[in-house]
Scaffold this active site. Structure first.
Site, PDB file in Angstrom:
ATOM      1  N   CYS A  77       0.806  -1.181   0.029  1.00 35.99           N
ATOM      2  CA  CYS A  77      -0.060   0.045  -0.015  1.00 35.99           C
ATOM      3  C   CYS A  77       0.824   1.284   0.130  1.00 35.99           C
ATOM      4  O   CYS A  77       1.678   1.569  -1.021  1.00 35.99           O
ATOM      5  CB  CYS A  77      -1.068  -0.100   1.227  1.00 35.99           C
ATOM      6  N   HIS A  99      -3.513  -5.410   0.492  1.00 34.65           N
ATOM      7  CA  HIS A  99      -3.191  -5.669   1.772  1.00 34.65           C
ATOM      8  C   HIS A  99      -2.903  -7.270   1.557  1.00 34.65           C
ATOM      9  O   HIS A  99      -3.930  -7.963   2.408  1.00 34.65           O
ATOM     10  CB  HIS A  99      -3.785  -5.079   2.893  1.00 34.65           C
ATOM     11  N   GLU A 137      -1.914  -8.884   4.205  1.00 40.56           N
ATOM     12  CA  GLU A 137      -1.568  -9.259   5.525  1.00 40.56           C
ATOM     13  C   GLU A 137      -2.934  -9.407   6.144  1.00 40.56           C
ATOM     14  O   GLU A 137      -3.065 -10.302   7.395  1.00 40.56           O
ATOM     15  CB  GLU A 137      -0.628  -8.189   6.468  1.00 40.56           C
TER      16      GLU A 137
END
Length: 535
Positions: free
Chosen positions: A85, A184, A186
């Site tokens: 990001c 993202h 994660e």
């Protein structure tokens, strides 16, 4: 020496999730501010086992003057770099690409689910997809959260992923092993996120998967012994998972130098005080001092309705009691706490440059500057699942390790508004019924109890009354809300789809057995946008 991944934090609220995903891959990771000393970064990589660097997301815009940048040394050390990001945007800007804001492009900020097309066969994404289109293009289901977008690739980079609204959603310079995503990986909403991060740390960075809790025990014990020496430690014991594991770990390191202080503030779960004493003092042989401070806490909380004020008061009172008790213990110099990563991230704690505070945690938000005790927080870098794994490795009983989390302020943040002894008594009994039924109800498919199938479940007292009918009479009594969530990391969570029969039984029991409550509701809010606790 462990192979390591360095995570540079640009202020994202989910930076710790990156560390968790890396550790899920059995690789040790550390988080440091984006503007840390370049010499520290060099030593981390060249002398301390660093094999790669990840640049986190963040709330800033690279198009603004003075916005954060990665130290240039990150791109000069010859190790793989992954930008996420904002990390992608600053990588693009610093290496000769271009970034534009959503406003300048005439687009809205992109937040939420998206489907990303993978381009080419990069070493990072090769073979990783959720499905393929009729044309054979690999598609990833991902989570986006950005305003700015990369509009021109830096020299030597190629397109790695795209969407209709974000033409450059991923880029790669495979010769230098630089990769970046606008989405993202994660967060759990990105289905293949774990696979992507595992690929990065194992195959791109060539890290050995040797980070296990058995190793952490040995390292933590050695660190605690060096840190504490022959001084005494007191620990605030709540009976929850975090403080329990912290107590066991510290006791493993320094034995009788540890004294646990169990504060019964009148805001515990039903009969919890006696259970804590039974578990620690008698079963584990840990020194425990029980302090009955219910009247003190209730007095301090009288007339206080603001949740932040309640948390600060409860945290401050805890510290003052610990200080008082430490005066009775010869050579007591340390206050130990079960602070873990989610506590720190939700408090926008140390190292969170630019992060936005959500709520304070009693372990990190209410400590006076003149506190006479040094802080010992051996779990500060661990996520909840790692804490549980550590507890098992330490030999703690399963019912302790897998008990649902309980906030340090106790029922003080589960009673909305002002805290009163009457409200606490009603809530204790309602909550006990809810937990009992969750433990007793078995899911036919998994053959597990609904307590084990939920990550956290509890009742919340609402300081409002509703009209009801019992027998031939009208009632006007209080309302409780039931909350049950399922989560992997406590940073995001889904509300639990409990069986209607179970909810009906819990509601009937509470209304019939707890006089003063005549209505039960169920909370179906996820995190985000709601937090798990109501306050």
């Amino acid at each position: 020496m462990h192979d390591k991944i360095l995570i540079l934090d640009f202020g994202s609220q989910v930076t710790q999730l990156i560390a968790r995903r890396v550790r899920d891959a059995r690789v040790y990771s550390e988080i440091h501010p984006y503007d840390c000393d370049p010499e520290f970064i060099r030593k981390f990589i060249q002398e301390q086992g660093g094999k790669g660097i990840i640049l986190s997301g963040g709330p800033n815009s690279v198009t603004e003057d003075g916005s954060p940048r990665a130290p240039q040394i990150v791109f000069e050390l010859g190790v793989p770099v992954l930008g996420i990001c904002y990390g992608m945007q600053t990588m693009a800007t610093q290496l000769g690409g271009a970034v534009a804001s959503a406003e300048s492009l005439g687009k809205a900020r992109e937040f939420g689910y998206s489907e990303v097309r993978a381009h080419g066969h990069t070493n990072l994404l090769k073979g990783i997809q959720d499905f393929s289109t009729s044309e054979g293009h690999g598609i990833l289901k991902v989570w986006m959260s950005h305003g700015d977008s990369v509009t021109a690739l830096p020299p030597a980079f190629k397109l790695m992923a795209s969407t209709e609204s974000c033409p450059i959603a991923g880029m790669a310079d495979e010769d230098r092993r630089f990769y970046a995503f606008q989405f993202h990986p994660e967060v759990t909403h990105t289905i293949q996120g774990t696979a992507i991060i595992e690929r990065f740390v194992h195959e791109i960075c060539h890290c050995k998967p040797d980070w296990v809790m058995g190793d952490y025990i040995a390292e933590a014990v050695e660190h605690i012994r060096k840190q504490v020496g022959d001084e005494e430690v007191i620990l605030g014991l709540s009976g929850g998972v975090d403080s329990s594991v912290a107590a066991a770990l510290i006791h493993r390191a320094i034995g009788d130098q540890l004294t646990c202080v169990f504060v019964d503030h009148g805001l515990l779960r039903l009969n919890e005080g006696d259970m804590v004493m039974e578990m620690f003092a008698r079963n584990l042989g840990v020194k425990v001092i029980r302090v009955d401070a219910a009247s003190t806490f209730m007095g301090k909380l009288t007339g206080v309705a603001d949740p932040e004020a309640k948390r600060k008061i409860i945290g401050k009172e805890f510290v003052e009691i610990f200080q008082s008790e430490s005066g009775k213990i010869e050579n007591a110099k340390w206050l130990a706490q079960g602070t873990i990563y989610p506590d720190v991230i939700e408090s926008a704690g140390k190292g969170k440059k630019g992060a936005h505070t959500i709520k304070s945690h009693h372990n990190v938000g209410g400590l006076p500057e003149d506190m006479h005790l040094k802080l010992l927080e051996p779990l500060r870098e661990l996520f909840k699942d790692e804490v549980r794994e550590l507890g098992v490795a330490l030999g703690l009983p399963r019912e302790m390790v897998y008990r649902h989390p309980f906030p340090g302020p106790g029922l003080g943040v589960r009673i909305l508004g002002e805290v009163k002894a009457e409200f606490a008594s009603l809530l204790q009994r309602a909550d006990a019924i809810f937990i009992e039924e969750l433990r007793n109800t078995i899911d036919e498919v998994s053959q597990k109890s609904w307590y084990d199938l939920t990550s956290q479940a509890f009742a919340v007292f609402l300081p409002v009354k509703s009209v009801g009918v019992m027998g031939d009479g009208r009632t006007y009594e209080y309302v409780v809300a039931l909350r049950a969530v399922q989560t992997q990391d406590f940073m995001t969570a889904h509300w639990a789809h409990l069986p209607h029969e179970l909810l009906g039984k819990v509601s009937n029991r509470i209304i019939n057995e707890v006089r003063g409550i005549n209505r039960v509701v169920y909370d179906i809010s996820g995190k985000p946008p709601a937090t798990i606790e109501w306050e």
